[in-house]
Write a protein that holds these residues in place. Structure first.
Motif, short mmCIF file in Angstrom:
data_model
loop_
_atom_site.label_atom_id
_atom_site.label_comp_id
_atom_site.label_asym_id
_atom_site.label_seq_id
_atom_site.Cartn_x
_atom_site.Cartn_y
_atom_site.Cartn_z
N LEU A 266 0.83 -1.20 0.00
CA LEU A 266 0.00 0.00 0.00
C LEU A 266 0.86 1.26 0.00
CD1 LEU A 266 -3.12 0.48 0.11
CD2 LEU A 266 -2.84 0.89 2.56
N PHE A 267 1.97 1.21 0.74
CA PHE A 267 2.87 2.37 0.81
C PHE A 267 3.80 2.43 -0.39
CE2 PHE A 267 1.93 1.97 5.40
CZ PHE A 267 1.47 3.26 5.61
N SER A 270 2.51 3.80 -3.53
CA SER A 270 2.13 5.22 -3.51
C SER A 270 3.32 6.13 -3.85
CB SER A 270 1.60 5.60 -2.12
OG SER A 270 2.66 5.70 -1.18
N ASP A 778 -0.48 15.13 2.03
CA ASP A 778 0.19 14.65 0.82
C ASP A 778 1.47 15.44 0.53
OD1 ASP A 778 0.43 12.85 -1.24
OD2 ASP A 778 -0.73 14.03 -2.65
N THR A 804 6.54 8.18 0.91
CA THR A 804 5.17 7.79 0.56
C THR A 804 4.25 9.01 0.45
OG1 THR A 804 4.58 7.45 2.89
CG2 THR A 804 5.46 5.58 1.68
N VAL A 807 -2.03 7.99 1.94
CA VAL A 807 -2.52 6.61 1.92
C VAL A 807 -3.69 6.50 2.88
CG1 VAL A 807 -1.97 4.21 2.47
CG2 VAL A 807 -0.29 5.62 1.28
N ASN A 809 -6.32 3.95 5.01
CA ASN A 809 -6.32 2.62 5.61
C ASN A 809 -7.58 2.43 6.45
OD1 ASN A 809 -5.27 0.06 6.36
ND2 ASN A 809 -4.52 0.92 8.29
#
Length: 816
Positions: A266-267, A270, A778, A804, A807, A809
């Motif tokens: 997931l990281f 990104s 971001d 990163t 994200v 979660n």
């Protein structure tokens, strides 16, 4: 006959009355998750007392609202209003808060931790605070003086030290981490499982002599001692955890088991590199304690960890430069990386209480790691000028290429390390003084094979290392051998034997009406390095450390302390290996003469408790083994030709900014420099000049089940490093500041304060669900630079490696 009928009627009536009663039962604990004995649980004139395990069981009427009172002389009285269904047993697990009594304006508290300069962290907060690597290290990074600009790493540097200068103990047993990890995204899980933790102590400097030989910090973890069966499940898009605890064999055997799984895709997905990544990390950990008799206890700590990192990059597009001179790096990749890190750890500890004053321990442990780092990655790159004309149809596109080239990186690195040790230590307590002592033998057997090289080509011409004969292509032909820009090929097999012993005296006393604490201790460390094709080296070092604290009998609640002494770090395997992979056996111990002044000021603000902790410190560093940091890989020069210093100020304000929750704000100021070979002082790689961090907990007043956790960090920029084989004195530019905000919002369906005994959650002790947003704003943070060389202009371009992006979660937590 009449008497017999009357007796039967009485018995029947009694059973009938009892049949209308329900039962409330459970276990009473304090805020440290410890069972409380002697709590009175009462309803009207009926009552019972909790046993040594905190357990209680009270018959009560059913189908009417009743008030149960929990009272104890040392804890605040707790009241619970409840309606119990007919013929039902309801379980309730209250948490009692310690009562602080005020007598003649003197507040009765335990100042032992403050006097020792250790920070207390609530284990319950560890699993709630959002972060890319949720755990104890995540909270440590919100403390002043503790830094890491890499959210994918669980490592940290403290007050100018590096990642290798920190001690970590679990139940008094020192633990280790893998050797070959070079990137935070390869790291995976920390050794410490936060779901098994009972107590956390952390010292950022000036720690006692009973702790080991490192320069920077101590993290001392104590795992839980179970009193009943319990289980927990935690899951999110990043992985999950299952932990179980309980007692067996008439409560003589107490056991914890935790299994974790994590996937960092997931990281990694990104980031600004398009990849096919499959990083997965698994570990299983157990802690068992067996009480042989009233004097002898045997503990076992075991851990198995397997980290697989499979990484296939495809393309990368990174914009850098300035508004007036924007540039873009475009890279196309071919190849892949496959890494595997497997570790097994086991420790056995026997504790024997000779009498009420003397306790002896014998600890033996073994740590085995097998690591593989294999990759072949070809990167073809293009550096171009970006069109910055807002009115152009080609705005943002590359219109002129300044550098075109490629580089091929290859590695076949293997490491096999076995570390075994045995330690005998003891504690003697009498009245207000304590003596700690111990002796430890450790053997390290390490086999290492390094085969890695890098070939760089720019505009079709091979780029030679700076320390070799230069070429002037394309203007003049060159007929010499083609040499890789970097080429390391070594095999090492060494053993290190260590003998360590220490003794420490501590005392609590009074000076007039003031309370004082002090300790003084010494350590000795003798080590011997042997290996194939190297000269045997034997060295010994001594150190002396001390602490003094005073709690003045003032109206204001203040405590002052001074601590420090001699801190030495004998070289571990990584510190003996230079940039070429060769072992230098006679590397000396790095030395630090430290002094730390601290003040704790407790006060009331808005009628709620707050504390301001201030520390100012200075470290005089000698015999420095200089190093560079590439992501999380520390590369040592393996000499001691530098001296330096670190000085700074740490401030931390914590308290109930929101009633019933603890939050804090941290500020850190640091300056650390080194002088290598008398070339002058320059910033060390960890020269983090300024740090601001905030950990904030809140809830919605009208809906207290909705909880919010905010984790903010701002770190000023670090020195950006330098290309391979270049003089770091020529590259002192800094990276941009590191800015990050993580937020978590959850809804608590059930916990100790919010109980329900019906519906979907009746079988849970706790249940919550929510979401997290990592890097909420971001922000593009960079951890290092990729250095690209243009053979035409003879320039190096430092292209930031961004971390990163934002994200999202989803997670839930449940306890049974």
């Amino acid at each position: 006959m009449t008497k017999q009928l009357l007796l039967v009627a009485i018995v029947f009536f009694t059973q009938f009355i009892n049949a209308q009663n329900g039962i409330i039962k459970g276990i009473i604990k304090n805020t440290n998750n410890e069972p409380i004995e002697g709590v009175t649980i009462s309803y009207l004139s009926n009552g019972v007392i909790s046993d040594k395990n905190g357990e209680y069981s009270l018959p009560v009427p059913t189908e009417v609202e009743i008030s149960i009172i929990f009272s104890h002389v040392s804890y605040r009285t707790h009241q619970k209003n409840i309606i119990i269904p007919k013929n039902k047993t309801v379980r309730y697990y209250p948490i009692l808060e310690i009562k602080v009594e005020e007598i003649d304006e003197v507040i009765v508290k335990d100042y032992k931790r403050e006097a020792q300069g250790t920070i207390k962290i609530n284990p319950g907060d560890v699993v709630k605070i959002p972060g890319a690597n949720q755990g104890i290290e995540n909270i440590l990074m919100t403390l002043p003086g503790v830094n890491n600009n890499n959210e994918l790493s669980t490592q940290y540097n403290v007050r100018g030290g590096n990642f290798d200068e920190n001690l970590v103990y679990v139940n008094g047993i020192e633990v280790y981490r893998p050797f070959l990890v070079r990137s935070g995204q390869q790291e995976g899980l920390s050794f410490v499982n936060p779901h098994l933790v009972h107590d956390i102590k952390f010292s950022a400097g000036g720690f006692q002599a009973k702790y080991g030989d490192k320069l920077s910090s101590v993290l001392d973890i104590t795992y839980k001692t179970p009193t009943e069966f319990a289980a927990a499940v935690n899951a999110s898009l990043l992985g999950g955890n299952i932990s179980v605890e309980g007692t067996m064999l008439n409560n003589k055997l107490k056991a914890l088991l935790g299994v974790r799984y994590r996937d960092n895709s997931l990281f990694i997905n990104s980031k600004d590199i398009e990849t096919n990544a499959n990083p997965n990390f698994t570990d299983a950990q157990t802690y068992m304690s067996y009480q042989v008799n009233s004097k002898l206890n045997i503990d076992f700590l075991g851990n198995f960890s397997l980290n697989n990192y499979n990484y296939t990059p495809k393309t990368r597009r990174t914009k850098f430069g300035t508004i007036s001179d924007p540039l873009e790096l475009i890279v196309y990749y071919d190849g892949q990386e496959k890494d595997k890190f497997k570790t097994v750890f086991g420790a056995l500890k026997g504790s024997y209480e000779v009498n009420s004053n003397l306790n002896l321990n014998l600890v033996t442990s073994s740590y085995h790691t097998v690591e593989e780092e294999y990759y072949d990655i070809l990167a073809s790159y293009n550096i171009g000028e970006v069109n910055n004309d807002f009115g152009s149809d080609e705005f943002g596109e590359v219109e002129f290429s300044e550098g075109i080239g490629s580089q091929l990186n290859h590695a076949r690195n293997d490491l096999d390390a076995l570390i075994v040790n045995s330690e005998f230590n003891g504690t003697f307590k009498k009245d207000e003084y304590q003596i700690d002592f111990g002796i430890k033998y450790q053997k390290e057997d390490i086999k290492d094979r390094i085969k890695e090289w890098e070939v760089i080509d720019s505009l079709g011409f091979s780029v030679r290392p700076p320390l070799t004969a230069s070429n002037n292509q394309p203007y003049e032909p060159f007929t010499g051998d083609l040499i890789p820009y970097k080429n390391i090929s070594t095999q090492n097999h060494i053993t290190i034997d260590r003998l360590v012993y220490y003794a420490q005296f501590s005392k609590k006393s009074n000076w007039n009406n003031h309370k004082i604490w002090y300790n003084i201790g010494g350590r000795a460390h003798n080590w011997n390095v042997n290996g194939n094709n190297i000269e045997t080296s034997n060295q010994i070092i001594y150190s002396l450390r001390g602490q003094f604290s005073i709690k003045p009998a003032w109206e204001k609640d203040m405590l002052f302390r001074i601590s420090g002494g001699m801190y030495n770090q004998p070289p571990f395997y990584k510190e003996l290996r230079n940039n070429n992979g060769e072992i230098v056996p006679d590397v000396k111990t790095q030395k630090s003469l430290q002094v730390v002044f601290g003040n704790d000021y407790s006060f009331k603000l808005w009628e709620r408790p707050f504390k301001l902790v201030s520390e100012i410190y200075y470290k005089n560093l000698t015999n420095i083994n200089t190093y560079t940091v590439d992501n999380v890989k520390v590369r040592y020069i393996a000499d001691n030709n530098a001296k330096g210093y670190a000085t700074g100020l740490d401030l931390r304000l914590n308290g109930e900014f929101v009633p019933g929750t603890e939050s804090w704000v941290s500020l850190g100021f640091l300056k650390t420099e080194e002088n290598y070979n008398n070339q002058g002082y320059i910033a060390r790689p960890t020269d983090q000049r300024f740090k601001f961090a905030m950990l904030f907990q809140d809830y919605v007043p009208n809906i207290p089940n909705i909880k919010m956790y905010l984790n903010l960090v701002f770190n000023s920029g670090l020195p950006g490093g330098s290309p391979s084989y270049t003089n770091s004195y020529d590259y002192q530019n800094r990276l941009n500041s590191y800015k990050r905000a993580d937020i978590g919002i959850s809804y608590v369906f059930k916990d100790a304060q919010h109980q329900t005994n019906s519906g979907l959650f009746k079988n849970f002790k706790e249940f919550s669900a929510g979401f997290e947003i990592f890097n909420m704003f971001d922000v593009q943070n960079s951890i290092t630079n990729t250095w690209v060389r243009d053979v035409y202009s003879k320039r190096f371009y430092g292209i930031p490696n961004y971390m990163t992006q934002r994200v999202f979660n989803i997670k839930f937590d449940a306890k049974f």
